[in-house]
Design an enzyme around this catalytic site. Structure first.
Site, PDB file in Angstrom:
ATOM      1  CG  ASP A 146       6.681   6.454  12.216  1.00 17.46           C
ATOM      2  OD1 ASP A 146       7.371   7.435  12.537  1.00 17.46           O
ATOM      3  OD2 ASP A 146       6.879   5.777  11.186  1.00 17.46           O
ATOM      4  CB  SER A 171      11.347   1.763   7.432  1.00 20.04           C
ATOM      5  OG  SER A 171      10.015   1.322   7.451  1.00 20.04           O
ATOM      6  CG  ASP A 211       2.285  -1.251   4.222  1.00 20.78           C
ATOM      7  OD1 ASP A 211       1.842  -2.275   3.669  1.00 20.78           O
ATOM      8  OD2 ASP A 211       3.438  -1.163   4.675  1.00 20.78           O
ATOM      9  NE  ARG A 270       1.311  -3.351   6.412  1.00 23.74           N
ATOM     10  CZ  ARG A 270       2.212  -3.262   7.374  1.00 23.74           C
ATOM     11  NH1 ARG A 270       1.922  -3.644   8.598  1.00 23.74           N
ATOM     12  NH2 ARG A 270       3.403  -2.783   7.127  1.00 23.74           N
TER      13      ARG A 270
HETATM   14  N1  ARG Z   1       7.337  -2.636  -0.017  1.00 22.09           N
HETATM   15  C1  ARG Z   1       6.750  -3.668   0.728  1.00 22.09           C
HETATM   16  C2  ARG Z   1       5.274  -3.768   0.469  1.00 22.09           C
HETATM   17  O1  ARG Z   1       4.735  -2.882  -0.100  1.00 22.09           O
HETATM   18  C3  ARG Z   1       7.078  -3.610   2.198  1.00 22.09           C
HETATM   19  C4  ARG Z   1       6.544  -2.454   2.965  1.00 22.09           C
HETATM   20  C5  ARG Z   1       6.791  -2.717   4.415  1.00 22.09           C
HETATM   21  N2  ARG Z   1       7.142  -1.615   5.197  1.00 22.09           N
HETATM   22  C6  ARG Z   1       8.354  -1.380   5.757  1.00 22.09           C
HETATM   23  N3  ARG Z   1       8.421  -0.495   6.652  1.00 22.09           N
HETATM   24  N4  ARG Z   1       9.433  -2.055   5.449  1.00 22.09           N
HETATM   25  O2  ARG Z   1       4.639  -4.712   0.795  1.00 22.09           O
END
Ligand code: ARG
Length: 401
Positions: A14, A175, A124, A95
């Site tokens: 990505d 992912s 995110d 993040r």
């Molecule tokens: N749902 C989780 C969060 O909001 C994980 C998101 C992480 N992204 C991924 N590509 N698995 O913190």
């Protein structure tokens, strides 16, 4: 004047494509891909090569492992942060530190925009953008994967056309996001909540069915933070890594949950965070031993609030800081040791001790020599029962009237 974009780069498909889009579709003259090391597994050479192939003018590696451990991970451990009671905030924690690193580089080079690779469906994007706004006020934020929705197939074709190498990880059915505190896995076959997670989603843990015999590990805490394992002092980065390796073979810290995202959807998420789960278990047990009843009650409810704030992208907020100030006051006495037994699917507390323990065997014991003031119990109950007595008498009066 040349227009510069600073991109939060993961080395994946990505954000590699995003480099090309920024130049072709958004008209930037220069794209700086910023790869922030928060303890994830990544192939540095391949990431650099892919970034360059995609057209990045520079690929910059920033090591934030210690900053991440000592700030976000440390505070999460002290707050026993488990979103919806289960998820140790792995991705949510990383993040702010990634965004801050990208923003600081962007400010340094005078970038016109900061860029992230999140879609419009997730949490995110909030975490990145709120952190960008907090650390680089007024900067333009671009989210190319939210502006245009690409299918995986179209993205791979686009990459191949431009000579951006598509590796096996880039075409993985899942992912995945990871850092030193754990891994988050979603999408692919996992989108059907009835389907059991295949073993190939896991990398840090083994099936509990194949676990070795149980072992015990003693976690030493100082002022609320884990500082040693079996007496050996370790930095937080090392300690988490060692405990991940010790607890992973038992399948400890595998989490399969339906989670409520900020954007109003439920999603199916798989996590693996062996050390995080084991440390929170141990830390809570030590708190139970040393904190007063009222401190515990108040702290447990603030922990939930803290976790929601961080999940929802409000790391940089006065309330998060205020709760952390409260937490820090409580942690001054959270020094001691916890015995953890690692066994299939669980890290179980089997013992705890502290010089600050409020547990007094002489008060709690049913054996000889105990000092509990038994005669005081009667008067205590008389007062505690005053309202109950009145209510019962009134009910009786009504019944007989
Ligand atoms: N749902 C989780 C969060 O909001 C994980 C998101 C992480 N992204 C991924 N590509 N698995 O913190």
């Amino acid at each position: 004047m040349s227009r510069i974009a600073a991109l939060a780069y993961s080395g994946g498909l990505d954000t590699s494509c995003a480099i090309a889009w920024l130049k072709e579709d958004y008209g930037f003259d220069e794209v700086i891909a910023v790869l922030v090391d928060v303890g994830q597994e990544f192939d540095l050479d391949a990431s650099l090569a892919r970034g360059r192939a995609a057209g990045a003018d520079d690929v910059v590696l920033l090591d934030r492992k210690d900053a991440f451990a000592n700030e976000q991970v440390a505070k999460a451990l002290k707050a026993n942060a488990l979103y919806e009671g289960r998820y140790p905030l792995v991705s949510a924690l990383s993040r702010p530190v990634v965004a801050e690193a990208v923003a600081s580089l962007a400010a340094e080079v005078g970038a016109d925009a900061v860029v992230h690779g999140c879609t419009g469906k997730g949490n995110d994007q909030l975490r990145f953008e709120l952190a960008f706004k907090a650390t680089y006020p007024g900067v333009r934020v671009i989210a190319p994967l939210r502006d245009t929705i690409w299918t995986r197939g179209a993205e791979i074709a686009y990459a191949l056309e431009r000579g951006i190498p598509v590796t096996q990880t880039a075409s993985s059915p899942y992912s995945i996001d990871e850092n030193l505190f754990g891994r988050s896995i979603e999408a692919g076959i996992l989108e059907d909540p009835w389907v059991a997670p295949p073993e190939d989603v896991y990398a840090l843990t083994s099936s509990p069915d194949a676990a070795p015999p149980p072992v015990e590990v003693v976690v030493g805490f100082e002022a609320g933070l884990p500082v040693s394992l079996d007496g050996e002092e370790l930095s937080l980065v090392e300690l988490v890594a060692v405990l991940n390796r010790a607890a992973g073979p038992y399948g400890i810290g595998r989490i399969d949950m339906i989670e409520n995202r900020v954007v109003g959807i439920k999603s199916r998420e798989i996590y693996e965070a062996p050390a995080a789960i084991a440390l929170i278990e141990a830390h809570r047990a030590l708190e139970d031993l040393v904190l007063t009843k009222d401190e515990l009650r108040c702290k447990r409810s603030l922990e939930t609030r803290w976790t929601e704030l961080v999940y929802e992208g409000l790391w940089f907020s006065p309330l998060r800081e205020a709760i952390d100030a409260f937490v820090d006051v409580t942690q001054a006495r959270v020094t001691g040791e916890v015995r953890l037994e690692l066994r299939p699917s669980a890290a179980v507390v089997v013992g705890r001790r502290s010089e600050h323990a409020l547990y007094a065997e002489t008060l709690a014991s049913y054996g000889e020599g105990e000092t509990f003031p038994h005669q005081a119990a009667e008067g205590f109950i008389t007062l505690q029962a005053l309202e109950t007595d009145l209510l019962a008498a009134l009910a009786l009066g009504k019944a007989t009237a």
